[in-house]
Design an enzyme around this catalytic site. Structure first.
Site, PDB file in Angstrom:
ATOM      1  N   ASP A 129       0.860  -1.188   0.000  1.00  0.00           N
ATOM      2  CA  ASP A 129       0.000   0.000   0.000  1.00  0.00           C
ATOM      3  C   ASP A 129       0.892   1.232   0.000  1.00  0.00           C
ATOM      4  O   ASP A 129       1.064   1.920   1.022  1.00  0.00           O
ATOM      5  CB  ASP A 129      -0.937  -0.032   1.222  1.00  0.00           C
ATOM      6  CG  ASP A 129      -1.943  -1.169   1.131  1.00  0.00           C
ATOM      7  OD1 ASP A 129      -2.311  -1.568   0.006  1.00  0.00           O
ATOM      8  OD2 ASP A 129      -2.366  -1.672   2.190  1.00  0.00           O
ATOM      9  N   ASP A 187     -19.098  -5.225 -10.108  1.00  0.00           N
ATOM     10  CA  ASP A 187     -19.762  -4.577 -11.236  1.00  0.00           C
ATOM     11  C   ASP A 187     -20.719  -5.599 -11.849  1.00  0.00           C
ATOM     12  O   ASP A 187     -20.927  -6.670 -11.277  1.00  0.00           O
ATOM     13  CB  ASP A 187     -18.696  -4.106 -12.250  1.00  0.00           C
ATOM     14  CG  ASP A 187     -19.151  -2.889 -13.054  1.00  0.00           C
ATOM     15  OD1 ASP A 187     -20.321  -2.880 -13.513  1.00  0.00           O
ATOM     16  OD2 ASP A 187     -18.355  -1.965 -13.241  1.00  0.00           O
ATOM     17  N   LYS A 210     -10.699  -5.920  -5.747  1.00  0.00           N
ATOM     18  CA  LYS A 210     -12.086  -5.960  -5.220  1.00  0.00           C
ATOM     19  C   LYS A 210     -13.109  -5.577  -6.289  1.00  0.00           C
ATOM     20  O   LYS A 210     -13.893  -4.641  -6.134  1.00  0.00           O
ATOM     21  CB  LYS A 210     -12.224  -5.052  -3.999  1.00  0.00           C
ATOM     22  CG  LYS A 210     -11.334  -5.469  -2.826  1.00  0.00           C
ATOM     23  CD  LYS A 210     -11.618  -4.637  -1.592  1.00  0.00           C
ATOM     24  CE  LYS A 210     -10.775  -5.040  -0.410  1.00  0.00           C
ATOM     25  NZ  LYS A 210      -9.354  -4.703  -0.527  1.00  0.00           N
ATOM     26  N   ASP A 251      -5.358  -7.210  -5.445  1.00  0.00           N
ATOM     27  CA  ASP A 251      -6.518  -6.940  -4.583  1.00  0.00           C
ATOM     28  C   ASP A 251      -7.302  -5.759  -5.143  1.00  0.00           C
ATOM     29  O   ASP A 251      -7.227  -4.643  -4.633  1.00  0.00           O
ATOM     30  CB  ASP A 251      -6.014  -6.661  -3.159  1.00  0.00           C
ATOM     31  CG  ASP A 251      -7.132  -6.530  -2.144  1.00  0.00           C
ATOM     32  OD1 ASP A 251      -8.270  -6.933  -2.443  1.00  0.00           O
ATOM     33  OD2 ASP A 251      -6.857  -6.023  -1.027  1.00  0.00           O
ATOM     34  N   PRO A 307     -21.966  -8.662 -14.145  1.00  0.00           N
ATOM     35  CA  PRO A 307     -21.192  -9.876 -14.424  1.00  0.00           C
ATOM     36  C   PRO A 307     -20.326  -9.788 -15.683  1.00  0.00           C
ATOM     37  O   PRO A 307     -19.156 -10.200 -15.664  1.00  0.00           O
ATOM     38  CB  PRO A 307     -22.279 -10.955 -14.566  1.00  0.00           C
ATOM     39  CG  PRO A 307     -23.392 -10.468 -13.692  1.00  0.00           C
ATOM     40  CD  PRO A 307     -23.385  -8.973 -13.819  1.00  0.00           C
ATOM     41  N   THR A 366     -12.994  -5.607   6.515  1.00  0.00           N
ATOM     42  CA  THR A 366     -12.620  -5.688   7.935  1.00  0.00           C
ATOM     43  C   THR A 366     -12.649  -4.322   8.616  1.00  0.00           C
ATOM     44  O   THR A 366     -12.466  -4.225   9.818  1.00  0.00           O
ATOM     45  CB  THR A 366     -11.221  -6.316   8.078  1.00  0.00           C
ATOM     46  OG1 THR A 366     -10.365  -5.757   7.083  1.00  0.00           O
ATOM     47  CG2 THR A 366     -11.277  -7.806   7.901  1.00  0.00           C
ATOM     48  N   ARG A 420       0.251  -2.417   7.999  1.00  0.00           N
ATOM     49  CA  ARG A 420       0.816  -1.340   8.817  1.00  0.00           C
ATOM     50  C   ARG A 420       1.599  -1.793  10.037  1.00  0.00           C
ATOM     51  O   ARG A 420       2.592  -1.142  10.376  1.00  0.00           O
ATOM     52  CB  ARG A 420      -0.293  -0.338   9.177  1.00  0.00           C
ATOM     53  CG  ARG A 420      -0.673   0.506   7.954  1.00  0.00           C
ATOM     54  CD  ARG A 420      -1.980   1.220   8.122  1.00  0.00           C
ATOM     55  NE  ARG A 420      -3.093   0.297   8.079  1.00  0.00           N
ATOM     56  CZ  ARG A 420      -4.377   0.671   8.075  1.00  0.00           C
ATOM     57  NH1 ARG A 420      -4.688   1.946   8.134  1.00  0.00           N
ATOM     58  NH2 ARG A 420      -5.329  -0.233   8.010  1.00  0.00           N
ATOM     59  N   GLN A 435      -9.084  -0.373  10.849  1.00  0.00           N
ATOM     60  CA  GLN A 435      -9.661  -1.716  10.900  1.00  0.00           C
ATOM     61  C   GLN A 435     -10.523  -1.868  12.149  1.00  0.00           C
ATOM     62  O   GLN A 435     -10.142  -1.421  13.232  1.00  0.00           O
ATOM     63  CB  GLN A 435      -8.549  -2.783  10.931  1.00  0.00           C
ATOM     64  CG  GLN A 435      -7.632  -2.747   9.718  1.00  0.00           C
ATOM     65  CD  GLN A 435      -8.268  -3.389   8.484  1.00  0.00           C
ATOM     66  OE1 GLN A 435      -9.486  -3.513   8.404  1.00  0.00           O
ATOM     67  NE2 GLN A 435      -7.444  -3.763   7.521  1.00  0.00           N
ATOM     68  N   LYS A 488       1.025  -8.175  -2.023  1.00  0.00           N
ATOM     69  CA  LYS A 488      -0.307  -7.799  -2.503  1.00  0.00           C
ATOM     70  C   LYS A 488      -0.258  -6.409  -3.131  1.00  0.00           C
ATOM     71  O   LYS A 488       0.274  -5.471  -2.533  1.00  0.00           O
ATOM     72  CB  LYS A 488      -1.281  -7.814  -1.309  1.00  0.00           C
ATOM     73  CG  LYS A 488      -2.715  -7.498  -1.673  1.00  0.00           C
ATOM     74  CD  LYS A 488      -3.648  -7.806  -0.509  1.00  0.00           C
ATOM     75  CE  LYS A 488      -3.844  -6.658   0.449  1.00  0.00           C
ATOM     76  NZ  LYS A 488      -4.497  -5.479  -0.117  1.00  0.00           N
TER      77      LYS A 488
HETATM   78  O1  C5P Z   1      -2.342  -2.171   7.020  1.00  0.00           O
HETATM   79  P1  C5P Z   1      -3.316  -3.301   7.194  1.00  0.00           P
HETATM   80  O2  C5P Z   1      -2.708  -4.518   7.858  1.00  0.00           O
HETATM   81  O3  C5P Z   1      -4.623  -2.865   7.834  1.00  0.00           O
HETATM   82  O4  C5P Z   1      -3.640  -3.726   5.691  1.00  0.00           O
HETATM   83  C1  C5P Z   1      -4.685  -4.599   5.368  1.00  0.00           C
HETATM   84  C2  C5P Z   1      -4.731  -4.781   3.872  1.00  0.00           C
HETATM   85  O5  C5P Z   1      -5.732  -5.723   3.550  1.00  0.00           O
HETATM   86  C3  C5P Z   1      -5.060  -3.511   3.082  1.00  0.00           C
HETATM   87  O6  C5P Z   1      -4.273  -3.569   1.885  1.00  0.00           O
HETATM   88  C4  C5P Z   1      -6.528  -3.648   2.744  1.00  0.00           C
HETATM   89  O7  C5P Z   1      -6.844  -3.058   1.500  1.00  0.00           O
HETATM   90  C5  C5P Z   1      -6.697  -5.152   2.664  1.00  0.00           C
HETATM   91  N1  C5P Z   1      -8.035  -5.674   2.981  1.00  0.00           N
HETATM   92  C6  C5P Z   1      -8.679  -5.450   4.179  1.00  0.00           C
HETATM   93  N2  C5P Z   1      -9.937  -5.965   4.414  1.00  0.00           N
HETATM   94  C7  C5P Z   1     -10.541  -6.715   3.500  1.00  0.00           C
HETATM   95  C8  C5P Z   1      -9.893  -6.984   2.277  1.00  0.00           C
HETATM   96  C9  C5P Z   1      -8.627  -6.448   2.059  1.00  0.00           C
HETATM   97  O8  C5P Z   1      -8.105  -4.788   5.052  1.00  0.00           O
HETATM   98  N3  C5P Z   1     -11.714  -7.253   3.760  1.00  0.00           N
END
Ligand code: C5P
Length: 238
Positions: free
Chosen positions: A20, A75, A72, A70, A77, A127, A207, A186, A42
């Site tokens: 990220d 839209d 996501k 990632d 199908p 999350t 992070r 989160q 990722k």
């Molecule tokens: O920094 P952190 O550990 O929170 O990063 C989580 C990563 O997982 C981010 O790149 C976020 O986009 C991704 N993610 C998420 N929750 C989801 C799917 C993907 O946090 N349900």
């Protein structure tokens, strides 16, 4: 753990680091720093928007591993199927995410478009938002019925999802926080060992590693904690 650790090592294999970051040069430097402890890198919306598909192939070269894309998708199908087919033309993509709640037809389109080499992961619920385990399980079941080989869910509900979908579905958990780490945006967070114990196959940890004073040491500690938790899980007959 020895930083010369071979590929295929428990702990490293399960650890996913999200790149990220705003540009490819920064992403490459993280890949080089963390490769001894991270099995999959990722690429998310920020890096893909900034650096595009060419960056994905470059990171496959630099890391020597396939990447997790990632994006996501969510839209109609036909659009998702065509976008997944475009991703399938990139070399070295291991996982591609779609929003599981987008519906069965959309998920089937993603799976068709992605082809045999890429595993589609259905994102159950982000999350960063509250969700009760029952609703996550319902979305998870729908995604598996549509043919998704893997799911993204939080450590808070991974045990319930595992029980519902069985052992063959790959479960990827973001929102993982070692003790004392800041949750940031989160909401549904869980610890490293507890998420593995509950049945996760992969942990996404961003992070807590990136913002640590010594990111390599943080990655190493998380990798070690995963390995120990896997041994405990194996010994408990899971
Ligand atoms: O920094 P952190 O550990 O929170 O990063 C989580 C990563 O997982 C981010 O790149 C976020 O986009 C991704 N993610 C998420 N929750 C989801 C799917 C993907 O946090 N349900």
């Amino acid at each position: 753990m020895d930083p010369t650790i071979a590929k295929g090592q428990p702990g490293r294999d399960q650890l996913i680091f999200p790149l990220d970051v705003p540009d490819l040069a920064t992403a490459e430097s993280w890949v080089k720093r963390l490769a001894p402890w991270v099995g999959t890198f990722k690429v998310g919306l920020e890096l893909f928007s900034a650096a595009g598909p060419a960056a994905v192939e470059r990171l496959v070269d630099v890391s020597g591993t396939r990447v997790f894309l990632d994006l996501k998708f969510h839209d109609i199908p036909a659009t998702v199927e065509r976008a997944a087919r475009a991703v399938s033309r990139l070399a070295g993509v291991r996982f591609l995410t779609v929003i599981a709640g987008g519906g069965e037809e959309m998920l089937r389109g993603a799976i068709r478009g992605a082809g045999d080499e890429i595993r589609i992961l259905g994102v159950t619920r982000l999350t960063s938002r509250p969700a009760d385990p029952a609703s996550v399980v319902a979305v998870a079941r729908g995604a598996v019925e549509a043919g998704c080989p893997g799911l993204v869910c939080s450590g808070a509900e991974v045990a319930a999802v595992r029980e519902a979908v069985g052992a063959a579905i790959e479960l990827v958990c973001p929102g993982v926080r070692p003790p004392g780490a800041d949750a940031g945006d989160q909401v549904r967070v869980a610890g490293v060992a507890e998420t593995i114990a509950a049945g996760a196959d992969f942990l996404v940890v961003g992070r807590p590693i990136r913002d640590a004073s010594e990111p390599e040491r943080s990655a190493e500690a998380i990798c070690d904690e995963i390995r120990v938790a896997l041994e405990l899980r194996a010994n408990s007959g899971e």
